[in-house]
Design an enzyme around this catalytic site. Sequence first.
Site, PDB file in Angstrom:
ATOM      1  N   ASN A   1      40.475  37.883  46.937  1.00 44.00           N
ATOM      2  CA  ASN A   1      40.382  39.280  46.536  1.00 44.00           C
ATOM      3  C   ASN A   1      39.199  39.952  47.226  1.00 44.00           C
ATOM      4  OD1 ASN A   1      42.411  39.088  44.220  1.00 44.00           O
ATOM      5  ND2 ASN A   1      40.912  37.546  43.627  1.00 44.00           N
ATOM      6  N   LYS A   2      39.333  41.255  47.430  1.00 42.49           N
ATOM      7  CA  LYS A   2      38.220  42.019  47.995  1.00 42.49           C
ATOM      8  C   LYS A   2      37.636  42.867  46.861  1.00 42.49           C
ATOM      9  CE  LYS A   2      38.536  43.060  52.506  1.00 42.49           C
ATOM     10  NZ  LYS A   2      38.035  41.855  53.170  1.00 42.49           N
ATOM     11  N   ILE A   3      36.670  42.283  46.172  1.00 44.45           N
ATOM     12  CA  ILE A   3      36.019  42.921  45.035  1.00 44.45           C
ATOM     13  C   ILE A   3      34.661  43.443  45.487  1.00 44.45           C
ATOM     14  CG2 ILE A   3      35.081  42.541  42.712  1.00 44.45           C
ATOM     15  CD1 ILE A   3      37.240  40.365  42.377  1.00 44.45           C
TER      16      ILE A   3
END
Length: 307
Positions: free
Chosen positions: A158-160
């Site tokens: 994920n790109k958090i």
Amino acid sequence: MFINTETKFIWKNGSFQAWDDSNIHILTHTFHYGLGVFEGVRAYSTSKGPAIFRLNDHTDRLFSAADKVNIEIPCSKNEINDVQRAIFSKNNLEEGYIRPMIYLGSESMGLRATDLSVNTAVAAWEWPSYMSPESKESGISIIKSPFPQYSNPLYSGNKIMGSYINSIMALQDAIKKGADEALLMDENGFISEGSGENIFIIKNDEIYTPKIEHCLNGITRQSVITIAEDFGINVFEKDLTYEDLSDADEAFFTGTAVEITPVTKIDSKPIGTGARGPITKKLQETYSLIVTGQSDQYNSWLTYTDS
């Protein structure tokens, strides 16, 4: 980095705004706590007009990341995709970078994160490859980072927004020490990734890359695995050590920003011959044909902005 901003727009919450007018409140929750998600997407110039590379896959990952941090995006995937296509025409772009973002508003503060608006924004601008043309040919140098990549199930795949501090520190350290990039190890001492790239090594004409337990399962990473396997090259996902990399015949980074970039030196020591290897070059050339619309085999990976 940003040019011609006086003629550019950013889409936010349903409408296009002038670039310099697109601001957030100082008490925006995401600004303080990092709870938000984003994507990095690239579009390329083709004979049929601008084409976005693997748009649906990027948008699927955006929504998956939002779901994992309990954010409900207030628009559909199709709407987000339509905006990413439209902003290229709005900003008069032939190729460049797209950044969709989901962030929480400024209605309250605190870790409870309740009663907050969910905001959606999309920006697009000219951004050539993260690495110079010379680096794409001659390769880059990396150093082993003193900042380990600690595992967190939320961050995997994920790109958090709040998860990139470690990568920034690692890259700043590498540049300060004279290298181009950093190599991050995981908490068990296995290779994880670069500061914002996946890594592959080649040994005896076979390709190896860390298992996704150790790194982001990047969309360019997935693409390269498919391309290599279609060439008949064996690709193995496994635990990789520092010694595996230093003893490799070739190595390269992948990512939306770096595309495919050779890694030719680790801690001042050459990898293989110290030059871009033949398999890396073959993958680079094929990838370039794909993203510029010159490969019918992978044309389904492209979404044309004018269609």
